[in-house]
Structure formats: C-alpha cells, structure tokens
Design a protein around this motif. Structure first.
Motif, PDB file in Angstrom:
ATOM      1  N   LEU A 181     144.884  18.890  44.372  1.00 60.94           N
ATOM      2  CA  LEU A 181     144.849  17.514  44.872  1.00 60.94           C
ATOM      3  C   LEU A 181     146.261  16.951  44.985  1.00 60.94           C
ATOM      4  N   SER A 182     147.054  17.121  43.941  1.00 58.50           N
ATOM      5  CA  SER A 182     148.419  16.584  43.945  1.00 58.50           C
ATOM      6  C   SER A 182     149.256  17.176  45.068  1.00 58.50           C
ATOM      7  N   ALA A 183     149.116  18.495  45.280  1.00 62.68           N
ATOM      8  CA  ALA A 183     149.895  19.155  46.327  1.00 62.68           C
ATOM      9  C   ALA A 183     149.492  18.668  47.712  1.00 62.68           C
ATOM     10  N   MET A 184     148.190  18.482  47.942  1.00 61.34           N
ATOM     11  CA  MET A 184     147.732  18.016  49.256  1.00 61.34           C
ATOM     12  C   MET A 184     148.144  16.571  49.500  1.00 61.34           C
ATOM     13  N   ARG A 185     148.131  15.756  48.457  1.00 59.51           N
ATOM     14  CA  ARG A 185     148.591  14.369  48.605  1.00 59.51           C
ATOM     15  C   ARG A 185     150.061  14.331  49.014  1.00 59.51           C
ATOM     16  N   LYS A 186     150.845  15.210  48.435  1.00 59.35           N
ATOM     17  CA  LYS A 186     152.288  15.199  48.667  1.00 59.35           C
ATOM     18  C   LYS A 186     152.683  15.865  49.975  1.00 59.35           C
ATOM     19  N   ASP A 187     152.122  17.041  50.247  1.00 53.77           N
ATOM     20  CA  ASP A 187     152.602  17.862  51.362  1.00 53.77           C
ATOM     21  C   ASP A 187     151.546  18.215  52.401  1.00 53.77           C
ATOM     22  N   GLY A 188     150.311  17.713  52.264  1.00 52.82           N
ATOM     23  CA  GLY A 188     149.259  18.098  53.181  1.00 52.82           C
ATOM     24  C   GLY A 188     148.636  19.424  52.783  1.00 52.82           C
ATOM     25  N   LEU A 189     147.738  19.922  53.614  1.00 61.92           N
ATOM     26  CA  LEU A 189     147.033  21.180  53.363  1.00 61.92           C
ATOM     27  C   LEU A 189     147.523  22.232  54.352  1.00 61.92           C
ATOM     28  N   THR A 190     147.984  23.355  53.823  1.00 60.87           N
ATOM     29  CA  THR A 190     148.464  24.447  54.663  1.00 60.87           C
ATOM     30  C   THR A 190     147.411  25.545  54.740  1.00 60.87           C
ATOM     31  N   ILE A 191     147.099  25.966  55.954  1.00 63.42           N
ATOM     32  CA  ILE A 191     146.181  27.084  56.179  1.00 63.42           C
ATOM     33  C   ILE A 191     147.000  28.289  56.626  1.00 63.42           C
ATOM     34  N   GLU A 192     146.901  29.379  55.870  1.00 60.97           N
ATOM     35  CA  GLU A 192     147.543  30.637  56.237  1.00 60.97           C
ATOM     36  C   GLU A 192     146.460  31.603  56.721  1.00 60.97           C
ATOM     37  N   LYS A 193     146.694  32.218  57.874  1.00 56.48           N
ATOM     38  CA  LYS A 193     145.730  33.148  58.448  1.00 56.48           C
ATOM     39  C   LYS A 193     146.194  34.574  58.178  1.00 56.48           C
ATOM     40  N   LEU A 194     145.380  35.292  57.413  1.00 58.50           N
ATOM     41  CA  LEU A 194     145.784  36.610  56.943  1.00 58.50           C
ATOM     42  C   LEU A 194     145.906  37.619  58.074  1.00 58.50           C
ATOM     43  N   TRP A 195     145.106  37.440  59.144  1.00 59.96           N
ATOM     44  CA  TRP A 195     145.074  38.453  60.201  1.00 59.96           C
ATOM     45  C   TRP A 195     146.296  38.391  61.128  1.00 59.96           C
ATOM     46  N   ASN A 196     146.995  37.243  61.156  1.00 61.26           N
ATOM     47  CA  ASN A 196     148.175  37.182  62.034  1.00 61.26           C
ATOM     48  C   ASN A 196     149.372  36.488  61.378  1.00 61.26           C
ATOM     49  N   ASN A 197     149.219  36.127  60.094  1.00 64.08           N
ATOM     50  CA  ASN A 197     150.293  35.511  59.304  1.00 64.08           C
ATOM     51  C   ASN A 197     150.729  34.143  59.817  1.00 64.08           C
ATOM     52  N   GLU A 198     149.908  33.512  60.641  1.00 63.99           N
ATOM     53  CA  GLU A 198     150.231  32.165  61.100  1.00 63.99           C
ATOM     54  C   GLU A 198     149.997  31.157  59.976  1.00 63.99           C
ATOM     55  N   LYS A 199     150.804  30.094  59.958  1.00 59.98           N
ATOM     56  CA  LYS A 199     150.658  29.020  58.994  1.00 59.98           C
ATOM     57  C   LYS A 199     150.587  27.690  59.734  1.00 59.98           C
ATOM     58  N   GLU A 200     149.707  26.812  59.268  1.00 55.80           N
ATOM     59  CA  GLU A 200     149.602  25.486  59.881  1.00 55.80           C
ATOM     60  C   GLU A 200     149.405  24.457  58.789  1.00 55.80           C
ATOM     61  N   ASN A 201     150.223  23.415  58.815  1.00 57.59           N
ATOM     62  CA  ASN A 201     150.119  22.343  57.831  1.00 57.59           C
ATOM     63  C   ASN A 201     149.413  21.147  58.459  1.00 57.59           C
ATOM     64  N   ILE A 202     148.408  20.630  57.756  1.00 56.27           N
ATOM     65  CA  ILE A 202     147.597  19.523  58.268  1.00 56.27           C
ATOM     66  C   ILE A 202     147.605  18.392  57.246  1.00 56.27           C
ATOM     67  N   LYS A 203     147.925  17.202  57.682  1.00 58.69           N
ATOM     68  CA  LYS A 203     147.904  16.034  56.807  1.00 58.69           C
ATOM     69  C   LYS A 203     146.457  15.569  56.642  1.00 58.69           C
ATOM     70  N   VAL A 204     145.919  15.764  55.458  1.00 56.06           N
ATOM     71  CA  VAL A 204     144.514  15.459  55.214  1.00 56.06           C
ATOM     72  C   VAL A 204     144.372  14.221  54.335  1.00 56.06           C
ATOM     73  N   ASN A 205     143.238  13.544  54.494  1.00 57.25           N
ATOM     74  CA  ASN A 205     142.887  12.423  53.630  1.00 57.25           C
ATOM     75  C   ASN A 205     142.176  12.987  52.419  1.00 57.25           C
ATOM     76  N   VAL A 206     142.772  12.848  51.238  1.00 61.17           N
ATOM     77  CA  VAL A 206     142.248  13.512  50.055  1.00 61.17           C
ATOM     78  C   VAL A 206     142.305  12.575  48.859  1.00 61.17           C
ATOM     79  N   CYS A 207     141.296  12.658  47.989  1.00 55.07           N
ATOM     80  CA  CYS A 207     141.300  11.872  46.761  1.00 55.07           C
ATOM     81  C   CYS A 207     140.361  12.511  45.751  1.00 55.07           C
ATOM     82  N   ASP A 208     140.267  11.916  44.562  1.00 53.99           N
ATOM     83  CA  ASP A 208     139.344  12.433  43.560  1.00 53.99           C
ATOM     84  C   ASP A 208     138.087  11.574  43.530  1.00 53.99           C
ATOM     85  N   THR A 209     137.109  11.978  42.738  1.00 59.16           N
ATOM     86  CA  THR A 209     135.829  11.259  42.706  1.00 59.16           C
ATOM     87  C   THR A 209     135.994   9.839  42.164  1.00 59.16           C
ATOM     88  N   GLU A 210     136.942   9.645  41.274  1.00 59.90           N
ATOM     89  CA  GLU A 210     137.133   8.319  40.696  1.00 59.90           C
ATOM     90  C   GLU A 210     137.732   7.336  41.695  1.00 59.90           C
TER      91      GLU A 210
END
Length: 308
Positions: free
Chosen positions: A36-65
């Motif tokens: 959670l802390s990492a996504m809040r700070k830097d977004g969510l990065t998706i790495e694709k194993l089949w071609n080694n591509e990386k994409e960072n996406i700024k997501v809306n993220v929080c905890d249940t509280e």
C-alpha cells in the motif's frame, strides 16, 4: 460511471485495478502494508514476464479504515482464508444495488459469501491470470491471458448492471464474460488451478515442467481427470477434454511461473491448500469418486505443512 472497489492488490486484484484504472474507470484498490505504501508513493508497476515490458500506473489506493464511500461493484481478490475478515468492510461500503464479485481460486466462494451478505447480490466468479507481487508496488504478470467470468447461480443474469460490468472489463483489456452457467465455468477454472497447485507442490515444479511430457504432466492430467469425474458426479458435463484445454493455458505461461499456493507454502505463509486440495479429497468421498492422485498429493502436502 460505476464506482469499483477492488479488495486485494496482489496478482489478481492488482492486475484488475491496473488495467481498469488505465482504461479510465473509477477504481479504488484496497491494500495494506508495504505494498500500500509503495503504491501511494510511486504508483503500481506491472512487469510482463514474456517480454520484460514495464508500465507504471498511478492508482487510487487506500486501506479498509480510510475508505468511506459506497461501491457499485466490489471485486473480492483476497485469499479464501481472508474472506471472513473482509465481510464487515463489504457491508459498510455496499448499498442496496451493489454487486459483489469474488474471483477466488476456491470453488463455491460466492454461495458462501452470499449467506453472510444477504442484502446484496453476490455472484460466483473466477479469473484466469498468472501474476504475483514481485516487490512492494510491483506486480509480475507471467502470461498474456487475463479473463474474468462471472454470473448468478440461478443462471438468469437479469441485472443490467452485470452486462455493464462485463463491458467495462472488456474496455479495460480484460476478457470479461457474463456466464450463463458460472458454476460450470468456475469448476472448469478450478480444474486448472487446483491440479496445477497439487502437482506443482508434489514435484516442486514450475509451469515449464508441465509444458513437455514427463511425470509432472502425467500427474497433472490425472488430477484434471479426477476433477472431471467429480463434476460428472455433481451433474456437470464438459463437452471438451479439460486436460487439453488446461494444457493450452499452461503453454501460454512463462516456464518459471508457479501457483500462489506454492509460493505461500514455500514462504511459510497461510495458504489455500485446504480449499484447493484437501476439500477436493473430501468432495470425492462425499460423491463416491475415487481420487488417487489427489490423495497422493494431499498426503505429501500435509506432510510439508506439518513440518512448518
């Protein structure tokens, strides 16, 4: 625009949340801890194993509280052993027309959750995706397939909202399918993930070990056959050979891919072994179906768990 809440940000929820966010959908991902802390700070990065591509996406993220809104659609993407603890949160964020879609590995989760959430619609569902958290804020996707099937257990799917959800998934690059027989479709998915986990643990194997002839592939085929016989005893008949269908899925994975159950057990964490393996042995006894491969796998996995 529908308001989506995705509970769980691992290989399932993280992928759904990233794809739908990138497509412009209204999505909040519920996470916790360092992830959670990492996504809040830097977004969510998706790495694709089949071609080694990386994409960072700024997501809306929080905890249940921290989440105080209401959701139109709730995707449940936690492990089966965590379902009970998120029920109060789902009750808090739901309104009378909220749809809850569990996409867990364990068969029959939707019906179980519906008993705890009688005031909202809980469908059954399943997802075909292979991915895991690589490091906090980073998810490694092992193969290109990303498909979600969901639907009501009465096979009617008369709620227009369900088709809108399927359309939103397809808009997001996810193969969203509103199933007219979700119990059959979910059990078919189970016929892949459960044998993969069972044989993977039995042989300490990765996807590559199942992609060519050998004892790993033979056991996988035997396990799938036992699920197919169990399905027949439950009144579910498949027109296709499930082993061949599942082999095609396996071929699409990176050779080093493993199941989440394997990773959890290897790391000494709680796992879904009961719902994925031991429950199948119990169901075999209930329906009078012989399960020699499952019994063999269950015995070895139980021994591994007892040593931890």
């Amino acid at each position: 625009m529908l308001k989506y809440v995705i509970i769980g940000a691992g290989g399932t929820g993280g992928i759904i949340g990233a794809y739908m966010t990138k497509a412009g959908k209204n999505v909040t991902i519920i996470a916790r801890g360092n992830h959670l802390s990492a996504m809040r700070k830097d977004g969510l990065t998706i790495e694709k194993l089949w071609n080694n591509e990386k994409e960072n996406i700024k997501v809306n993220v929080c905890d249940t509280e921290s989440y105080n809104g209401k959701a139109d659609v709730v995707f449940v993407c936690v492990k089966s052993y965590s379902v009970d603890e998120i029920i109060p949160f789902i009750e808090k964020i739901s309104h009378k027309d909220t749809v809850v879609i569990p996409v867990l590995n364990v068969y029959g989760t939707g019906a179980v959750m519906q008993k705890s959430l009688p005031d909202v619609l809980v469908t059954d569902g399943c997802i075909y995706v292979s991915a895991n958290i690589k490091t906090p804020g980073v998810i490694l996707q092992h193969g290109k397939i990303c498909r979600i099937l969901f639907g009501t257990r009465d096979h009617l799917n008369e709620n227009r909202l369900l088709e809108t959800i399927a359309e939103d998934l397809r808009d997001s690059g996810i193969d969203g399918i509103l199933s007219d027989n979700i119990q059959k479709d979910a059990l078919q998915k189970f016929s892949y993930v459960s044998p993969m986990g069972a044989a993977g643990m039995y042989f300490d194997a990765t996807a590559g070990d199942f992609q060519h002839e050998g004892p790993e592939r033979e056991m996988f085929k035997g396990l799938v056959g036992e699920v197919e016989k169990l399905a027949e005893a439950m009144g579910i008949v498949y027109e296709e050979d499930l082993a061949e269908v599942n082999f095609k899925i396996l071929q699409g994975l990176a050779p080093e891919a493993t199941t989440s159950m394997q990773r959890d057990i290897y790391q000494g964490k709680a796992s879904e072994a009961d719902g994925l393996i031991f429950q199948v042995v119990r169901m075999g006894k209930e329906y009078g179906v012989k399960m020699p491969n499952y019994e063999k796998a269950a015995e070895k996995i139980a021994a591994i768990l007892n040593q931890q």
